[in-house]
Scaffold this motif. Structure first.
Motif, PDB file in Angstrom:
ATOM      1  N   THR A 168      32.186 -12.181  30.596  1.00 61.59           N
ATOM      2  CA  THR A 168      32.490 -13.593  30.359  1.00 61.59           C
ATOM      3  C   THR A 168      31.748 -14.471  31.357  1.00 61.59           C
ATOM      4  O   THR A 168      31.156 -15.497  30.979  1.00 61.59           O
ATOM      5  CB  THR A 168      34.005 -13.844  30.455  1.00 61.59           C
ATOM      6  N   ARG A 205      38.935  -0.754  27.066  1.00 61.99           N
ATOM      7  CA  ARG A 205      38.038  -1.718  27.719  1.00 61.99           C
ATOM      8  C   ARG A 205      38.782  -2.391  28.861  1.00 61.99           C
ATOM      9  O   ARG A 205      39.869  -2.932  28.657  1.00 61.99           O
ATOM     10  CB  ARG A 205      37.539  -2.736  26.697  1.00 61.99           C
ATOM     11  N   ARG A 255      39.842  -5.049  31.716  1.00 61.34           N
ATOM     12  CA  ARG A 255      39.847  -6.510  31.853  1.00 61.34           C
ATOM     13  C   ARG A 255      38.762  -6.978  32.811  1.00 61.34           C
ATOM     14  O   ARG A 255      38.165  -8.036  32.615  1.00 61.34           O
ATOM     15  CB  ARG A 255      41.211  -6.985  32.348  1.00 61.34           C
ATOM     16  N   ALA A 298      33.302 -12.637  24.732  1.00 60.88           N
ATOM     17  CA  ALA A 298      32.917 -11.410  25.439  1.00 60.88           C
ATOM     18  C   ALA A 298      33.649 -10.206  24.861  1.00 60.88           C
ATOM     19  O   ALA A 298      33.054  -9.146  24.638  1.00 60.88           O
ATOM     20  CB  ALA A 298      33.220 -11.560  26.926  1.00 60.88           C
ATOM     21  N   TYR A 299      34.941 -10.357  24.589  1.00 62.86           N
ATOM     22  CA  TYR A 299      35.713  -9.236  24.070  1.00 62.86           C
ATOM     23  C   TYR A 299      35.196  -8.796  22.706  1.00 62.86           C
ATOM     24  O   TYR A 299      34.972  -7.603  22.462  1.00 62.86           O
ATOM     25  CB  TYR A 299      37.190  -9.612  23.979  1.00 62.86           C
ATOM     26  N   ASP A 337      35.852  -5.666  33.210  1.00 69.25           N
ATOM     27  CA  ASP A 337      34.560  -5.656  32.510  1.00 69.25           C
ATOM     28  C   ASP A 337      34.434  -6.853  31.578  1.00 69.25           C
ATOM     29  O   ASP A 337      33.372  -7.464  31.473  1.00 69.25           O
ATOM     30  CB  ASP A 337      34.399  -4.358  31.715  1.00 69.25           C
ATOM     31  N   VAL A 338      35.533  -7.183  30.882  1.00 64.99           N
ATOM     32  CA  VAL A 338      35.514  -8.360  30.012  1.00 64.99           C
ATOM     33  C   VAL A 338      35.289  -9.620  30.838  1.00 64.99           C
ATOM     34  O   VAL A 338      34.508 -10.512  30.452  1.00 64.99           O
ATOM     35  CB  VAL A 338      36.825  -8.470  29.202  1.00 64.99           C
ATOM     36  N   MET A 341      31.896  -6.982  23.073  1.00 70.45           N
ATOM     37  CA  MET A 341      32.033  -5.667  23.695  1.00 70.45           C
ATOM     38  C   MET A 341      32.594  -4.638  22.716  1.00 70.45           C
ATOM     39  O   MET A 341      32.178  -3.475  22.710  1.00 70.45           O
ATOM     40  CB  MET A 341      32.940  -5.754  24.923  1.00 70.45           C
ATOM     41  N   ARG A 377      37.633 -15.835  27.252  1.00 70.05           N
ATOM     42  CA  ARG A 377      37.079 -14.487  27.190  1.00 70.05           C
ATOM     43  C   ARG A 377      36.876 -13.936  25.780  1.00 70.05           C
ATOM     44  O   ARG A 377      36.380 -12.820  25.626  1.00 70.05           O
ATOM     45  CB  ARG A 377      37.993 -13.530  27.969  1.00 70.05           C
TER      46      ARG A 377
END
Length: 237
Positions: free
Chosen positions: A205, A196, A198, A144-145, A200-201, A148, A141
């Motif tokens: 991802t 944020r 998890r 993605a993190y 959404d992450v 974001m 992930r």
């Protein structure tokens, strides 16, 4: 308040070294091309400025150096902390690579990567987390993190030929081998303010994973090449 003060804060960590990464790339490309036939496909797709999270499949030990040296812009790649020992470790530090603990949360690595991105630089991530068949069977992930938090686009790369079929974990291709680095279409990502979620992450991802799988398939079709397959039995990177 500056972007560095947004959570997670990045104003208290140093920016990775830049001078050798920027100034040494032309000479490094010249040296490597005397040994390998390195071809960068679609460099025009790489954003010319602004932050970028560069993601790539991982098949060979030279993928990280190839990313830093041949990407159209300098890339500070997240690199496993085990490699930051002795002379190699000093070299990696001088070339601006970011040490990463792959087996536990590493807030220092995250903050250093965010500092690079918030200052308009590029950070490299290997979502598989280790070398292998390069087919993106796993996808962590981190990319993605980072995207974001900063709103940086994700720029996919596909490495082909940086490890020979059947080659062991630390093997390098023979002299004059062809290595393709295919730049994919950037994937825009909107910045998400703190906190944020998890979920959404995880959703982003999954989306990035599917897009990179499609890009991987397209890169193999375009180059007419194949990946090297898994590492030999009993080997781990």
């Amino acid at each position: 308040m500056t972007p560095h003060q947004d959570p997670p804060r990045s104003d208290t960590v140093p920016h990775p070294s830049r001078w050798l990464l920027r100034g040494g790339r032309p000479a490094a490309r010249w040296i490597i091309r005397r040994w390998y036939d390195v071809r960068v496909q679609h460099p025009e797709r790489f954003p010319r400025r602004g932050p970028a999270v560069v993601t790539a499949n991982h098949i060979g030990i030279i993928d990280g150096p190839l990313m830093a040296i041949f990407a159209p812009r300098p890339v500070h790649a997240l690199t496993k902390i085990e490699m930051f020992d002795g002379r190699l470790g000093r070299f990696l530090t001088l070339t601006g690579q970011i040490p990463l603990d792959r087996f536990s949360a590493d807030p220092l690595a995250v903050r250093m990567a965010l500092r690079v991105l918030r200052e308009g630089g590029a950070v490299g991530v290997f979502p598989e987390g280790t070398r292998g068949n390069g087919e993106l069977d796993t996808f962590r992930r981190g990319a993605a993190y980072l995207s974001m938090v900063t709103g940086a686009p994700v720029v996919p790369l596909t490495f082909i030929g940086s490890r020979e079929p059947g080659g062991h974990t630390n093997s390098i291709p023979p002299r004059r081998a062809r290595i393709d680095i295919v730049v994919g279409q950037p994937i825009p990502v909107a910045a998400v303010p703190w906190p944020r979620l998890r979920t959404d992450v995880a959703a982003l991802t999954d989306d990035l994973h599917q897009r990179m799988l499609t890009g991987l398939k397209d890169a193999l079709a375009e180059t007419g090449r194949v990946l090297p397959g898994p590492l030999p039995p009993g080997e781990a990177a």
